[in-house]
Design a protein around this motif. Structure first.
Motif, PDB file in Angstrom:
ATOM      1  N   LYS A 140      32.173  22.925   7.161  1.00  0.00           N
ATOM      2  CA  LYS A 140      32.675  23.496   5.909  1.00  0.00           C
ATOM      3  C   LYS A 140      31.679  23.317   4.763  1.00  0.00           C
ATOM      4  O   LYS A 140      31.755  24.036   3.772  1.00  0.00           O
ATOM      5  N   CYS A 141      30.789  22.352   4.893  1.00  0.00           N
ATOM      6  CA  CYS A 141      29.836  22.049   3.819  1.00  0.00           C
ATOM      7  C   CYS A 141      28.515  22.760   4.093  1.00  0.00           C
ATOM      8  O   CYS A 141      27.538  22.139   4.529  1.00  0.00           O
ATOM      9  N   ILE A 142      28.495  24.046   3.850  1.00  0.00           N
ATOM     10  CA  ILE A 142      27.311  24.832   4.195  1.00  0.00           C
ATOM     11  C   ILE A 142      26.420  24.966   2.969  1.00  0.00           C
ATOM     12  O   ILE A 142      26.417  25.984   2.278  1.00  0.00           O
ATOM     13  N   THR A 143      25.687  23.913   2.692  1.00  0.00           N
ATOM     14  CA  THR A 143      24.672  23.947   1.653  1.00  0.00           C
ATOM     15  C   THR A 143      23.317  23.720   2.305  1.00  0.00           C
ATOM     16  O   THR A 143      23.229  23.218   3.431  1.00  0.00           O
ATOM     17  N   VAL A 144      22.284  24.078   1.604  1.00  0.00           N
ATOM     18  CA  VAL A 144      20.936  23.935   2.159  1.00  0.00           C
ATOM     19  C   VAL A 144      20.651  22.486   2.528  1.00  0.00           C
ATOM     20  O   VAL A 144      20.130  22.191   3.612  1.00  0.00           O
ATOM     21  N   ILE A 150      21.863  17.748   8.661  1.00  0.00           N
ATOM     22  CA  ILE A 150      22.592  17.711   9.928  1.00  0.00           C
ATOM     23  C   ILE A 150      21.717  18.161  11.094  1.00  0.00           C
ATOM     24  O   ILE A 150      22.042  17.899  12.256  1.00  0.00           O
ATOM     25  N   GLY A 151      20.593  18.803  10.795  1.00  0.00           N
ATOM     26  CA  GLY A 151      19.694  19.211  11.867  1.00  0.00           C
ATOM     27  C   GLY A 151      19.237  18.030  12.708  1.00  0.00           C
ATOM     28  O   GLY A 151      19.278  18.065  13.942  1.00  0.00           O
ATOM     29  N   GLY A 152      18.796  16.955  12.032  1.00  0.00           N
ATOM     30  CA  GLY A 152      18.371  15.763  12.758  1.00  0.00           C
ATOM     31  C   GLY A 152      19.523  15.083  13.470  1.00  0.00           C
ATOM     32  O   GLY A 152      19.374  14.577  14.591  1.00  0.00           O
ATOM     33  N   PHE A 153      20.680  15.079  12.832  1.00  0.00           N
ATOM     34  CA  PHE A 153      21.881  14.471  13.406  1.00  0.00           C
ATOM     35  C   PHE A 153      22.267  15.163  14.715  1.00  0.00           C
ATOM     36  O   PHE A 153      22.469  14.511  15.752  1.00  0.00           O
ATOM     37  N   ILE A 154      22.333  16.490  14.682  1.00  0.00           N
ATOM     38  CA  ILE A 154      22.710  17.258  15.869  1.00  0.00           C
ATOM     39  C   ILE A 154      21.655  17.120  16.961  1.00  0.00           C
ATOM     40  O   ILE A 154      21.969  16.962  18.147  1.00  0.00           O
ATOM     41  N   GLY A 204      25.940  30.351   1.039  1.00  0.00           N
ATOM     42  CA  GLY A 204      26.262  28.968   1.374  1.00  0.00           C
ATOM     43  C   GLY A 204      27.365  28.467   0.467  1.00  0.00           C
ATOM     44  O   GLY A 204      27.266  28.561  -0.751  1.00  0.00           O
ATOM     45  N   ARG A 205      28.421  27.976   1.077  1.00  0.00           N
ATOM     46  CA  ARG A 205      29.515  27.421   0.285  1.00  0.00           C
ATOM     47  C   ARG A 205      29.230  25.967  -0.032  1.00  0.00           C
ATOM     48  O   ARG A 205      28.938  25.177   0.851  1.00  0.00           O
ATOM     49  N   THR A 206      29.347  25.608  -1.283  1.00  0.00           N
ATOM     50  CA  THR A 206      29.065  24.241  -1.706  1.00  0.00           C
ATOM     51  C   THR A 206      30.363  23.461  -1.836  1.00  0.00           C
ATOM     52  O   THR A 206      31.252  23.848  -2.575  1.00  0.00           O
ATOM     53  N   CYS A 207      30.448  22.376  -1.100  1.00  0.00           N
ATOM     54  CA  CYS A 207      31.636  21.524  -1.209  1.00  0.00           C
ATOM     55  C   CYS A 207      31.264  20.112  -1.619  1.00  0.00           C
ATOM     56  O   CYS A 207      32.110  19.240  -1.684  1.00  0.00           O
ATOM     57  N   MET A 208      29.975  19.899  -1.883  1.00  0.00           N
ATOM     58  CA  MET A 208      29.531  18.576  -2.319  1.00  0.00           C
ATOM     59  C   MET A 208      28.839  18.705  -3.667  1.00  0.00           C
ATOM     60  O   MET A 208      28.046  19.617  -3.874  1.00  0.00           O
ATOM     61  N   PRO A 209      29.118  17.805  -4.598  1.00  0.00           N
ATOM     62  CA  PRO A 209      28.450  17.871  -5.896  1.00  0.00           C
ATOM     63  C   PRO A 209      26.970  17.567  -5.757  1.00  0.00           C
ATOM     64  O   PRO A 209      26.572  16.692  -4.996  1.00  0.00           O
ATOM     65  N   THR A 210      26.144  18.311  -6.469  1.00  0.00           N
ATOM     66  CA  THR A 210      24.703  18.077  -6.442  1.00  0.00           C
ATOM     67  C   THR A 210      24.245  17.600  -7.809  1.00  0.00           C
ATOM     68  O   THR A 210      24.673  18.117  -8.837  1.00  0.00           O
ATOM     69  N   GLU A 211      23.390  16.603  -7.817  1.00  0.00           N
ATOM     70  CA  GLU A 211      22.891  16.059  -9.068  1.00  0.00           C
ATOM     71  C   GLU A 211      21.721  16.891  -9.574  1.00  0.00           C
ATOM     72  O   GLU A 211      20.845  17.288  -8.816  1.00  0.00           O
ATOM     73  N   THR A 214      15.147  16.803 -12.883  1.00  0.00           N
ATOM     74  CA  THR A 214      14.077  17.460 -13.639  1.00  0.00           C
ATOM     75  C   THR A 214      12.841  17.659 -12.790  1.00  0.00           C
ATOM     76  O   THR A 214      11.905  18.332 -13.192  1.00  0.00           O
ATOM     77  N   VAL A 215      12.830  17.048 -11.590  1.00  0.00           N
ATOM     78  CA  VAL A 215      11.685  17.182 -10.699  1.00  0.00           C
ATOM     79  C   VAL A 215      11.897  18.391  -9.803  1.00  0.00           C
ATOM     80  O   VAL A 215      12.854  18.454  -9.047  1.00  0.00           O
ATOM     81  N   LYS A 216      11.007  19.347  -9.885  1.00  0.00           N
ATOM     82  CA  LYS A 216      11.127  20.546  -9.076  1.00  0.00           C
ATOM     83  C   LYS A 216      10.530  20.289  -7.696  1.00  0.00           C
ATOM     84  O   LYS A 216       9.470  19.703  -7.559  1.00  0.00           O
ATOM     85  N   HIS A 217      11.242  20.729  -6.680  1.00  0.00           N
ATOM     86  CA  HIS A 217      10.720  20.602  -5.329  1.00  0.00           C
ATOM     87  C   HIS A 217      11.207  21.782  -4.508  1.00  0.00           C
ATOM     88  O   HIS A 217      12.230  22.387  -4.800  1.00  0.00           O
ATOM     89  N   GLU A 218      10.477  22.087  -3.471  1.00  0.00           N
ATOM     90  CA  GLU A 218      10.817  23.227  -2.629  1.00  0.00           C
ATOM     91  C   GLU A 218      11.921  22.833  -1.656  1.00  0.00           C
ATOM     92  O   GLU A 218      11.773  21.898  -0.876  1.00  0.00           O
ATOM     93  N   LEU A 219      13.031  23.535  -1.706  1.00  0.00           N
ATOM     94  CA  LEU A 219      14.160  23.227  -0.840  1.00  0.00           C
ATOM     95  C   LEU A 219      13.930  23.783   0.560  1.00  0.00           C
ATOM     96  O   LEU A 219      13.250  24.791   0.738  1.00  0.00           O
ATOM     97  N   PRO A 220      14.509  23.129   1.579  1.00  0.00           N
ATOM     98  CA  PRO A 220      14.422  23.673   2.935  1.00  0.00           C
ATOM     99  C   PRO A 220      15.106  25.037   2.996  1.00  0.00           C
ATOM    100  O   PRO A 220      16.005  25.339   2.218  1.00  0.00           O
ATOM    101  N   ASP A 221      14.684  25.851   3.935  1.00  0.00           N
ATOM    102  CA  ASP A 221      15.254  27.185   4.086  1.00  0.00           C
ATOM    103  C   ASP A 221      16.490  27.117   4.969  1.00  0.00           C
ATOM    104  O   ASP A 221      16.452  26.579   6.078  1.00  0.00           O
ATOM    105  N   LEU A 222      17.607  27.665   4.477  1.00  0.00           N
ATOM    106  CA  LEU A 222      18.873  27.602   5.203  1.00  0.00           C
ATOM    107  C   LEU A 222      18.770  28.285   6.558  1.00  0.00           C
ATOM    108  O   LEU A 222      19.149  27.719   7.589  1.00  0.00           O
TER     109      LEU A 222
END
Length: 371
Positions: A140-144, A150-154, A204-211, A214-222
């Motif tokens: 249910k928590c489909i965020t980037v 979860i990739g490593g977990f699975i 992507g549905r967000t179900c977790m709060p994100t902080e 100010t530091v910009k970084h490249e997010l992983p690709d969903l």
């Protein structure tokens, strides 16, 4: 007492002290969702990822995972990344432990290490049961960030499950793990389906709060993470499904969930996973399983039976053949170009099927038609 022996005793004492504290935590009053973050932080710090030093080491990890399982009964959304990180560590350590145990124990020590081996199996089952609790929430928590974590977990869990069931060098684990594995695999398939649908719609549905930071970084690709997770799942399902097919009918649950999961994910992942998964190899594997199942049935009937078989007995023998054929056809209908690349092999296999069927002294058509 030697220096090394004294060091081992001191380390065992440290592990036993940690275990005692964790057991006190488990026996405390009911946990609340507000406590989860601190509890998981404590459990992660208590986890010792070094090579297993003996029973005390396994007892510590068993205690840690028992508390994690208790925590997983609560609302895990806010602390899902912590759960996944600890779960991945546990899966990785269990996989290494199986190898360590196989390499270090000879036949003369096997009886002495029976307790140790049983503890290892309990830890593996705890890890799988924790994952069964976490995967529905993760689906249910489909965020980037969550999908990337979860990739490593699975990956670790699939490797552990495959090794425990398929690896012939590791004895005594398949029967235990096979009880929880179908449930875990089914939840993993559901998660992959949810992720594939999100990747295809790019929502992507967000179900977790994100902080905010100010530091910009490249997010992983969903999409790339979803493809990686789904491909890894399909490959593991194929290996487990092939193993289950050779088990003589004793692993029906594994057989069903594995191959039905492969077909389901290939159907849903069309357009995403072809670059990571060899669909033609999967089709060839299924056709080979058809041939082998039919050969076994034909050999059995022609060599050991002196009287004609009834339709019910024949239908039971043909059931796995029908199962593999149906799944192969379903994949071919979705991936016709991949099927065409191996059409010569398919024609050869079809000829073998026809030739094998002529050896069977009963009307096979009645079996497949259900008459």
């Amino acid at each position: 007492i030697g220096v090394s022996e004294a060091a081992v005793l001191r380390w065992d004492s440290v592990l036993e002290s940690r275990t005692s504290l964790i057991n006190q935590l488990e026996g405390s009053s009911q946990f609340s969702a507000e406590d989860l973050g601190l509890i998981l932080e404590t459990l992660t710090a208590s986890w010792d990822h070094s090579r297993c030093s003996g029973v005390s080491h396994c007892l510590l990890h068993k205690s840690v995972l028992q508390v994690v399982l208790k925590c997983a009964e609560l609302d895990t959304a806010a602390c899902l990344p912590q759960f996944l990180t600890l779960g991945a560590k546990a899966s990785s350590w269990c996989g290494k432990h199986l190898i360590w145990f196989t390499e270090s124990i000879d036949e003369s020590e096997a009886l002495q290490e029976e307790e140790h081996n049983c503890l290892c199996l309990e830890i593996i089952l705890l890890t799988l049961n924790i994952s069964i609790k976490l995967l529905p929430m993760a689906a249910k928590c489909i965020t980037v960030d969550v999908v990337h974590t979860i990739g490593g977990f699975i990956s670790e869990l699939l490797t552990l499950t495959e090794s425990s069931i398929v690896d012939k060098k590791i004895n005594g684990t398949a029967a235990h793990v096979a009880k929880a594995a179908p449930v875990f695999l089914d939840e993993t398939i559901k998660l992959c389906r949810a992720y594939c649908e999100a990747a295809k719609s790019d929502i992507g549905r967000t179900c977790m709060p994100t902080e905010e930071t100010t530091v910009k970084h490249e997010l992983p690709d969903l999409t790339s993470d979803v493809v990686r997770i789904t491909a890894c799942t399909i490959q593991t399902l194929c290996k487990i499904g092939t193993y289950a097919a050779s088990s003589g009918g004793s692993q029906v649950a594994l057989l069903n969930v594995s191959w039905k999961g492969v077909v389901s994910l290939l159907q849903l992942g069309k357009g995403l996973i072809e670059v990571k998964v060899s669909v033609s190899n999967i089709i060839s594997t299924l056709i080979s399983l058809v041939i082998e199942s039919l050969r076994v049935a034909a050999d059995t009937w022609c060599t050991s039976l002196q009287e004609a078989l009834g339709v019910s007995e024949a239908r039971r023998a043909f059931l796995p053949i029908k199962f593999f054929l149906i799944n192969a056809v379903r994949i071919c209908s979705v991936y016709p170009s991949e099927a065409l690349t191996i059409y010569k092999d398919m024609i050869r296999h079809t000829y073998e099927v026809i030739r094998s069927k002529t050896r069977v002294e009963m009307p096979a058509c009645a079996v497949f038609s259900g008459k």
